[in-house]
Design an enzyme around this catalytic site. Structure first.
Site, PDB file in Angstrom:
ATOM      1  CE1 TYR A 109       4.746  29.773  12.472  1.00 34.12           C
ATOM      2  CE2 TYR A 109       2.744  31.414  12.379  1.00 34.12           C
ATOM      3  CZ  TYR A 109       4.173  30.985  13.563  1.00 34.12           C
ATOM      4  OH  TYR A 109       4.676  31.179  14.855  1.00 34.12           O
ATOM      5  NE  ARG A 140       9.259  25.986  -1.622  1.00 36.46           N
ATOM      6  CZ  ARG A 140      10.188  26.270  -2.163  1.00 36.46           C
ATOM      7  NH1 ARG A 140       9.741  27.738  -1.792  1.00 36.46           N
ATOM      8  NH2 ARG A 140      10.437  26.483  -2.895  1.00 36.46           N
ATOM      9  CE  LYS A 163       2.759  22.653  -8.130  1.00 32.48           C
ATOM     10  NZ  LYS A 163       3.616  24.026  -8.005  1.00 32.48           N
ATOM     11  CB  ILE A 205       1.670  22.540 -11.625  1.00 34.04           C
ATOM     12  CG1 ILE A 205       0.837  22.585 -12.152  1.00 34.04           C
ATOM     13  CG2 ILE A 205       2.063  24.554 -11.349  1.00 34.04           C
ATOM     14  CD1 ILE A 205      -0.963  22.711 -11.283  1.00 34.04           C
TER      15      ILE A 205
END
Length: 293
Positions: A109, A140, A163, A205
């Site tokens: 954000y 995301r 990751k 992951i």
């Protein structure tokens, strides 16, 4: 932690019907994962729905997991935030609980430029004594950890890996130049495990591992053992199921899949809700093809 190779499950958080955390079920999932060859547990990641849990619930889930696992496999705790101070406080707390490592997402954000990104992660890494895994998932967060930041952060003694979940093979190839014995990469996409390992990734992951812990472990282990063909065959065997697990935003499909398997992990917290009926049919069909339900 830098030596950890294999399948690390990004575990879901099971809920009771009233929406509270189901710790008894969490314990069952943890034991089942370890019994089925999972190499590590990630708690409070995207799949764990920590974005809709209180800090108190996060702490309770982290502590329960660390104590239940009891050093049988490494436990990684998601401690990221778009507020650096919050990420620092959470990281210190989980370190004191006994976490083996931390997963820190890029600051969503508010985002950050390259220098801000470096300072964000370095502030935490300078303060803790356990390894940190960076989490790059621009789909995301609306931002990514750019290559220059990865280059700098890869040299920090407390930052042991990344990751990589952008799905961008070009980006993954570029940051692969910074991998070493002290800085590793994990695939963050279940449909790219073998591809990422060809670039030097140490494993995955995984969301898939929630449902297929042994099989996901084998995809990675076959590759590590030099049996690339067997690894690729397993990757392709489960590809339709993997795609179905992301037919809606994670973790909606994977919790539905676990419920189809009789794991009774419960529902979701708003804004997440039940799957679209047609999507649920597609998911179930892929599972029936594999004999999972």
């Amino acid at each position: 932690m830098c030596m950890l190779k294999g399948s690390i499950v990004a575990l879901v958080t099971p809920f009771h019907e009233d929406g509270t955390v189901n710790f008894e079920k969490l314990g069952e999932l943890l034991d089942w994962q370890i019994e089925n060859s999972t190499d590590g547990i990630l708690i409070l990641g995207t799949s764990g729905e920590s974005s809709t849990m209180t800090h108190e619930e996060d702490d309770a889930v982290a502590l329960y997991t660390i104590e239940r696992v009891n050093h049988r496999v490494p436990v990684i705790v998601g401690a990221g935030s778009n507020c650096t101070q919050t990420a620092l406080e959470k990281s210190l707390k989980y370190q004191n609980m006994g976490a083996d490592a931390l997963l820190l997402i890029s600051p969503y954000y508010n985002k950050a430029n390259t220098q801000g990104m470096i300072r964000h992660f370095t502030t935490v890494a300078d303060a803790v004594q356990i390894p940190i895994i960076l989490y790059n998932v621009p789909g995301r967060t609306g931002c990514h950890i750019d290559e220059e930041a990865v280059k700098v952060l890869s040299k920090h003694p407390n930052i042991c890996g990344i990751k990589e979940a952008s799905g961008n093979i070009s980006y993954a190839t570029n940051i692969a130049r910074y991998l070493s014995d002290d800085f590793v990469m994990y695939s963050g996409n279940d449909d790219m495990i073998t591809s990422m390992m060809a670039l030097g990734a140490s494993g995955v992951i995984s969301v898939l591992a929630n449902c297929l812990p042994k099989e996901t472990h084998e995809i990675v282990q076959d590759y590590l053992d030099g049996n690339v063909k067997a690894s690729l065959e397993k990757q392709l065997k489960y590809l339709d199921f993997i795609h179905a697990l992301f037919i809606e935003v994670n973790p909606i499909p994977v919790k539905q899949a676990l419920n189809y398997m009789g794991k009774e992990v419960g529902g979701y917290r708003l804004p997440l809700c039940e799957m679209d009926e047609e999507h649920a049919k597609i998911l179930k069909a892929t599972m029936e093809d594999l004999g999972l339900c």
